[in-house]
Enzyme design. Structure first.
Site, mmCIF file in Angstrom:
data_model
loop_
_atom_site.group_PDB
_atom_site.id
_atom_site.type_symbol
_atom_site.label_atom_id
_atom_site.label_comp_id
_atom_site.label_asym_id
_atom_site.label_seq_id
_atom_site.Cartn_x
_atom_site.Cartn_y
_atom_site.Cartn_z
ATOM 1 N N LYS A 134 -9.976 -18.883 -4.529
ATOM 2 C CA LYS A 134 -11.388 -18.507 -4.643
ATOM 3 C C LYS A 134 -12.306 -19.498 -3.911
ATOM 4 O O LYS A 134 -13.325 -19.104 -3.350
ATOM 5 C CB LYS A 134 -11.801 -18.392 -6.100
ATOM 6 C CG LYS A 134 -10.928 -17.458 -6.934
ATOM 7 C CD LYS A 134 -10.925 -16.029 -6.419
ATOM 8 C CE LYS A 134 -9.838 -15.209 -7.077
ATOM 9 N NZ LYS A 134 -9.330 -14.103 -6.295
ATOM 10 N N GLU A 186 -19.823 -22.498 -10.589
ATOM 11 C CA GLU A 186 -20.685 -21.464 -10.045
ATOM 12 C C GLU A 186 -21.843 -21.274 -11.006
ATOM 13 O O GLU A 186 -21.652 -21.300 -12.218
ATOM 14 C CB GLU A 186 -19.873 -20.158 -9.963
ATOM 15 C CG GLU A 186 -20.131 -19.328 -8.743
ATOM 16 C CD GLU A 186 -19.222 -18.107 -8.721
ATOM 17 O OE1 GLU A 186 -18.316 -18.064 -7.881
ATOM 18 O OE2 GLU A 186 -19.421 -17.219 -9.557
ATOM 19 N N HIS A 188 -13.723 -9.770 -19.758
ATOM 20 C CA HIS A 188 -13.448 -9.693 -18.321
ATOM 21 C C HIS A 188 -12.433 -8.623 -17.969
ATOM 22 O O HIS A 188 -11.932 -8.576 -16.845
ATOM 23 C CB HIS A 188 -12.983 -11.041 -17.763
ATOM 24 C CG HIS A 188 -13.956 -12.147 -18.045
ATOM 25 N ND1 HIS A 188 -15.155 -12.261 -17.398
ATOM 26 C CD2 HIS A 188 -13.916 -13.152 -18.942
ATOM 27 C CE1 HIS A 188 -15.808 -13.298 -17.877
ATOM 28 N NE2 HIS A 188 -15.082 -13.849 -18.825
ATOM 29 N N ARG A 235 -5.837 -5.639 -2.398
ATOM 30 C CA ARG A 235 -4.839 -4.661 -2.862
ATOM 31 C C ARG A 235 -5.552 -3.385 -3.287
ATOM 32 O O ARG A 235 -6.765 -3.322 -3.296
ATOM 33 C CB ARG A 235 -4.109 -5.229 -4.071
ATOM 34 C CG ARG A 235 -5.105 -5.645 -5.149
ATOM 35 C CD ARG A 235 -4.466 -5.967 -6.453
ATOM 36 N NE ARG A 235 -5.340 -6.743 -7.309
ATOM 37 C CZ ARG A 235 -6.295 -6.248 -8.086
ATOM 38 N NH1 ARG A 235 -6.521 -4.954 -8.099
ATOM 39 N NH2 ARG A 235 -7.046 -7.029 -8.831
#
Lengths: 165, 502
Positions: B116, B201, B236, B293
């Site tokens: 990431k 973040e 999530h 994907r």
């Protein structure tokens, strides 16, 4: 014949009057009840209202699936219930409850201690299974009895994890 | 050009891929674990091979076993589906090394987007907006992170660089609690990905999760198929997706689509992929990550665009050009997907295991079901709890919601608890209908209370059902007893009857 059925702690008194009538509480309803070709699928027309349901015997109670909702139904014959009440048994309010693992998994955390007073809905054990952490909660108020597992232990399905009394 | 595809996956997605291959006349090879001998993907494929015991690390994650099967069966291409080996750079590279076509992106693209931190750096270079955070890649120590945190501002998120599915993610409100959260995030990331590296973040509050479907061929053509709104999540995990998003207008859609295409180009992307964005209340959007994907929720895009994404993947992997240009892609109507999981929404979404004894699928106008289960199927703790994806299409969002309601009611799964009541409650929720939700909606502002009420209303009917069936059973038992009683004297009856007629 009269039956006492219990769903989500609510009781319904249902009398099967004859093949085409049931009485629920005070109301007499017209019934047309068919089993669909040997499957546990039933079609019920109740005073003209059509319902379809799956009815089958679960481990202890009956299970009914109706419009996406699943109901666990406890059924007692009224006579049986009266006999039992007369015998002084009544419904076991106290008694010990054994928290069993609903699936194989890993005990991540035991959030209670032996002898601790707990409230209904309180998280007792966190179990990891199917890549998810699941909170196992107390079904009623009580006191934690023996704890049979520790954090980090893997458990089998239906293994007793702890008791509440 | 390949002629035989090995599907290195299980469940509904394996079935989905096999179906696409069938339609194109390509032979298929299934692989299965001991738990999946009777699974649909095994029964639908042309060939099927056992690759090991039930746990995925001993079967579906065993690249060596899968290559063995490829060799034995003569499969010249592998489709990884999603999960398992789909985003493993080394697996894709090994395919190339063995002369097998990997139906997906190049190993280098997987690598560039898989980390990431690296992905952020790559897209920043391409001028793509990201959420403010630590720009530095590599292993940052806790001291570094604690020093940088105040410049980013609180609340912020600690995220695992190898991350996905919310693992190793922590929300931090103050600097005081940060050291402890850093440790626990690293621990979780280490155990989930074997890599405890994390980055920071800024937490975007009231954010929506909106993603764009990308298709890219090896001739440099990259198009997007519009967006999917995926804000309905719990821990999530996405629970429901819809396309288009009620939150985007034509303008924003075009802008985000363009950025999505640019992000894919930044890593020289080929095949189907997804760019995930966070969109804040003021419609600012930020690149979140790229999934290199096929996605679980790809069918809703297929429903509104008419594009068969898996067929396009196969086409691209066969070295052909995309069948569509950007201007050919039009979103028509509205599609919703509900993930039907073996979870009990009335009991903290507790997973439910057991055998599915009956399964009657909803059908009718505008309904599609992607599933790998069948009556007799065992929901085991080895794999994820998804039973099926229920997808509906409607001319408008309103029609799609009404249709979904109807389809959820029609869906009968017996044997395990499902989250269907959750979806039903969601379909009835005014906030959902009004499109007023963000990624925190399910966890913070949604309750099953209405469902409990609706449940109570039908409980009486359920009680009558159960009483009637129990009564029938009692009667039947009683009859058997009575007949036996009479049986003992039947000879006497016959004797008397015969004497009478003599």
């Amino acid at each position: 014949m009269k039956y006492i059925t219990t769903i989500d702690d609510k009781e319904f008194e249902i009398e099967i009057v004859d093949e085409h009538h049931v009485r629920i509480g005070e109301r007499l309803l017209q019934v047309d009840f068919e089993s669909v070709n040997g499957q546990p699928v039933f079609s019920l027309i109740l005073d003209g209202n059509s319902h379809e349901g799956f009815v089958y015997q679960g481990e202890e109670d009956w299970e009914v699936l109706l419009r996406g909702q699943q109901y666990q139904v406890k059924i007692e014959e009224e006579r049986e219930r009266r006999l039992r009440a007369a015998a002084g048994g009544g419904i076991a309010e106290g008694g010990e409850f054994h928290l069993k693992s609903p699936m194989p998994g890993l005990v991540v955390n035991v959030a209670v201690e032996e002898g601790q007073a707990i409230k209904k809905g309180q998280v007792m054990i966190i179990l990891e299974s199917m890549k998810m952490q699941n909170e196992l909660k107390a079904p009623r108020d009580g006191t934690v009895g023996r704890i049979r597992v520790k954090a980090g232990e893997t458990v089998e399905q239906k293994q007793t994890l702890l008791s509440v009394h | 050009m390949f002629n035989k595809v090995l599907v290195a996956n299980r469940g509904e997605i394996a079935v989905r891929i096999i179906r696409a291959c069938r339609e194109l006349g390509i032979n298929t090879v299934a692989v299965f674990s001991e738990a999946d001998r009777n699974a649909l993907h095994v029964r639908y494929a042309d060939e099927a091979y056992l690759i090991g015991p039930a746990p995925s690390r001993e079967s579906y994650l065993r690249a060596d076993k899968i290559f063995e099967v490829a060799k034995k069966s003569g499969a010249d291409a592998i489709h990884p589906g999603y999960g398992f080996l789909a985003e493993r750079e080394d697996f894709a590279a090994e395919c190339a090394h063995r002369g097998i076509t990997f139906i997906g992106p190049k190993p280098s693209s997987i690598a560039a987007m898989g980390d990431k931190g690296k992905a952020r750096a790559t897209v920043i270079k391409a001028g793509i907006p990201v959420v403010t955070g630590t720009e530095d890649v590599g292993n940052m120590t806790n001291e570094d992170l604690l020093r940088i945190a105040p410049t980013i501002g609180f609340p912020l998120l600690i995220k695992a660089t190898a991350g996905g599915g919310g693992k190793g993610m922590r929300e931090v409100k103050t600097i005081e609690e940060m050291p402890m959260l850093l440790d626990s995030a690293r621990r979780e990331a280490e155990s989930a990905f074997g890599d405890g590296n994390v980055y920071l973040e800024k937490l975007v509050e009231g954010a929506r999760h909106i993603e764009f479907q990308i298709l890219a061929d090896s001739f440099g053509n990259v198009i997007h198929l519009g967006e999917r709104e995926c804000s309905i999540q719990r821990r999530h995990q996405k629970l429901l997706e819809e396309s288009p998003s009620i939150f985007l207008d034509e303008d924003l859609r075009a802008k985000m689509g363009e950025v999505a295409v640019k992000s894919a180009q930044a890593v020289d992307y080929v095949s189907a992929g997804t760019i995930e964005f966070l969109v804040d209340k003021d419609k600012n959007f930020y690149f979140l990550e790229m999934n290199t994907r096929l996605q679980v929720e790809h069918p809703i895009t297929e429903m509104v665009t008419g594009v068969d994404i898996v067929a396009e993947q196969l086409r691209i992997a066969r070295g052909r050009q995309l069948s569509y240009k950007q201007e050919d892609i039009k979103q028509r109507g509205h599609a919703i997907e509900c993930r039907v999981n073996a979870e009990d929404p009335f009991n903290g979404f507790m997973p439910s295991t057991g055998q599915i004894t009956h399964s009657i699928l909803p059908t009718g106008p505008g309904v599609r079901i992607d599933t790998g289960v069948y009556p007799g199927f065992e929901i085991t703790p080895y794999y994820d709890p998804m039973i099926a994806k229920l997808i509906v299409w409607g001319e408008t969002r309103g029609q799609a919601i009404l249709r979904m309601r109807r389809a959820l009611e029609e869906y009968r799964i017996v044997g395990v608890r499902t989250n269907i009541p959750f979806h039903q409650t969601l379909m009835d929720s005014h906030r959902f209908m009004g499109g007023q939700f963000d990624t925190r909606f399910v966890e913070e502002r949604f309750s099953m209370d209405d469902a409990v009420e609706a449940r109570a209303a039908s409980a009486e009917i359920a009680a009558i059902f159960a009483a009637l069936v129990a009564h029938q059973q009692t009667e039947r038992n009683a009859n058997i007893v009575r007949r036996n009683e009479r049986d003992t004297s039947n000879w006497k009856w016959v004797g008397r009857w015969e004497r009478m007629h003599r």
